[in-house]
Scaffold this active site. Sequence first.
Site, mmCIF file in Angstrom:
data_model
loop_
_atom_site.group_PDB
_atom_site.id
_atom_site.type_symbol
_atom_site.label_atom_id
_atom_site.label_comp_id
_atom_site.label_asym_id
_atom_site.label_seq_id
_atom_site.Cartn_x
_atom_site.Cartn_y
_atom_site.Cartn_z
ATOM 1 N N LYS A 89 -0.264 -10.584 -16.901
ATOM 2 C CA LYS A 89 0.273 -11.670 -16.055
ATOM 3 C C LYS A 89 -0.166 -11.518 -14.607
ATOM 4 C CE LYS A 89 3.608 -8.991 -14.142
ATOM 5 N NZ LYS A 89 3.972 -8.782 -12.728
ATOM 6 N N SER B 105 4.776 -12.768 -4.828
ATOM 7 C CA SER B 105 3.893 -12.016 -5.718
ATOM 8 C C SER B 105 2.625 -11.608 -4.982
ATOM 9 C CB SER B 105 3.531 -12.871 -6.937
ATOM 10 O OG SER B 105 2.371 -12.377 -7.579
ATOM 11 N N ARG B 106 2.344 -10.317 -4.951
ATOM 12 C CA ARG B 106 1.124 -9.829 -4.291
ATOM 13 C C ARG B 106 -0.130 -10.389 -4.968
ATOM 14 N NH1 ARG B 106 4.310 -5.138 -4.499
ATOM 15 N NH2 ARG B 106 3.170 -4.351 -6.295
ATOM 16 N N ASN B 107 -0.102 -10.462 -6.289
ATOM 17 C CA ASN B 107 -1.279 -10.945 -7.010
ATOM 18 C C ASN B 107 -1.524 -12.430 -6.749
ATOM 19 O OD1 ASN B 107 -2.155 -8.520 -8.745
ATOM 20 N ND2 ASN B 107 0.065 -8.607 -9.047
ATOM 21 N N SER C 243 10.932 -10.196 -12.235
ATOM 22 C CA SER C 243 11.790 -9.544 -11.230
ATOM 23 C C SER C 243 11.011 -9.277 -9.951
ATOM 24 C CB SER C 243 12.324 -8.220 -11.785
ATOM 25 O OG SER C 243 11.272 -7.454 -12.349
ATOM 26 N N GLU D 297 -2.010 -4.884 -8.617
ATOM 27 C CA GLU D 297 -2.501 -4.335 -9.883
ATOM 28 C C GLU D 297 -3.486 -5.259 -10.594
ATOM 29 O OE1 GLU D 297 -2.157 -1.428 -11.081
ATOM 30 O OE2 GLU D 297 -0.283 -0.526 -10.412
#
EC number: 1.1.1.94
Length: 311
Positions: free
Chosen positions: A178, A241-243, A126, A268
Amino acid sequence: MSKVSVFGGGAWGRALAFALAEKNEVRIISRRDISSLLEPLNQKLKTLNCTSIIQVSHKEALDAQYFVMAIATSALREWLAVADLPQKIKILCASKGIESGSGAFVSDIMEERIAHKSIAYLCGPSFASEVVHSLPCALVIHSRNLELSREFGTLMPHFIKTYASPDVVGGEVAGAYKNVIAIAGGICDGLAFGMNAKASLLARGLVEMSRFGEHFGAKMETFLGLSGAGDLFLTSNSTMSRNYRVGLGLAKGKAINEILKELGEVAEGVITAKAITEIGQRENIYTPIAREINLIINGKNVRESSKALMA
């Protein structure tokens, strides 16, 4: 109409507030003034004949039937210590990650203060930016109290399909791990390694997170579903997605502090990579991708490290 208070004014907290406002009276609490960010969401809600999201004080937020937690894992313990939550509470935790230093899972932190039967955990693929456009998605609500999972499911809007699962550990391990694999995915794409390499990386990442979770009692089926494979594939393949964007930055040779400053938001996976590496060493769990990502974050040459990532 139920009263729901959302704690956390970041992108995910605001998106959940928007989604929940379809059926509920929603208030949100944030350390900063987010009225300008709520305005476009409230305009959309008005066209849908839904009530507006209101930013309230902490004290006002405690007057609710349901609570949603959407704050960074690194701030969770400190927040719970001063939150003064009511004794009878129903809380949906949307925080993902593993605490640095202690290696505590989100459920460990939550259950120090709140009975496990009162807590559910939201997991699955999401992006906040899609939720605020009412685009369809499917999520899993994990709880040792399945009745509570289903109860929270009834609060969700028409465009979010929910499933109930008792595997709390599987959901939170998948949700945390993930983010680390997503950093690796960003590196893989940033170095233009191609789709063959990417498929190999994600498949191995899924095996790695499953092995880690099973060590702590998680169920393999959780990692093959929405909370595991679903969230992994989404987060590892998109600049939303920040990652993943952290991985792209690392592939360009940027330092982690520079990348995080540009993001302006929490990623994170950066903290989680360190936590997983430490837990893996302590518990003798094989975590090669997480270990290598942690080394890259701490300054190892990304091209040199990429050989180990793809080994």
